[in-house]
Design an enzyme around this catalytic site. Sequence first.
Site, short mmCIF file in Angstrom:
data_model
loop_
_atom_site.label_atom_id
_atom_site.label_comp_id
_atom_site.label_asym_id
_atom_site.label_seq_id
_atom_site.Cartn_x
_atom_site.Cartn_y
_atom_site.Cartn_z
CG MET A 10 -0.90 2.46 0.75
SD MET A 10 -1.90 1.51 -0.43
CE MET A 10 -0.99 -0.04 -0.52
CD GLN A 52 -7.35 5.65 1.88
OE1 GLN A 52 -7.15 6.49 2.78
NE2 GLN A 52 -6.93 4.42 1.97
CB THR A 83 -3.40 -1.27 3.30
OG1 THR A 83 -4.60 -0.55 3.53
CG2 THR A 83 -3.31 -1.55 1.80
CG ASN A 84 -6.82 -4.58 7.53
OD1 ASN A 84 -7.32 -5.68 7.56
ND2 ASN A 84 -5.73 -4.28 8.22
CB THR A 85 -8.31 1.09 4.22
OG1 THR A 85 -8.51 1.29 5.63
CG2 THR A 85 -9.21 2.06 3.46
CB CYS A 196 -6.30 -0.13 10.69
SG CYS A 196 -5.13 1.10 10.05
#
Length: 240
Positions: A10, A52, A83-85, A196
């Site tokens: 991702m 998302q 992944t940050n999100t 990100c």
Amino acid sequence: MRTIGLIGGMSWESTAEYYRLLNELTRERLGGLHSARCVLYSVDFAEIERLQSEGRWSEAGEILAAAARAVETAGADMVLLCTNTMHKVADEVAGAVSVPLLHLADATADAVRAAGLGRVALLGTAFTMEQDFYRGRLAAHGLKVLVPDADGRELVHRVIYEELCLGIVREESRAAYRRVIEGLVAEGAEGVVLGCTEIELLIRPDDSPVPVFATARIHAEAAVAAALTDEEPRPATVPH
């Protein structure tokens, strides 16, 4: 050496960086031919991105929770969500396994505070910059978080999805990011969190007048430290 479980894909561009960093950091610590003991579950990012954009976070969380169970079954002693999100669903992922989830925002906040800073700019996807799941996590560690204005957020988000996730690195985009960073520094940011992991493909330390915190590297450093310590990895916690 404990086994590090990675939930990646991702995008795979940044997951490849995670794999490289984990192995380089392990070799630096142990020398010789040592490399990281890890297992990787790589999802199809097109599926996650669709969820998302449609706001179907619960379904995305179910996919990543299943991935977490798979890496635990494969022998992982800890889990990293690469992944940050998607830390928006970190609680769902952590709740699916019995081994600790090393939360990316916690590791990042620790690094910022260790540098003696308290006011940082945050660059990431629109989800990360605008919603509270990440900003609030940093704030819970005592940090003041600044984000770009609406135009800046749109620019940063677009470059991530339309360029960096596809492995495209453009000098024009680097220059645009630099302008966004300079504006945030003018507002008082003492450092810049690259929230990100793909942004690390574009922005380097010399692209910013203040310290840059590369979250994939920070996360990998925390994982290697946990893998090589005699103590059990600490689960993700938010300060009260």
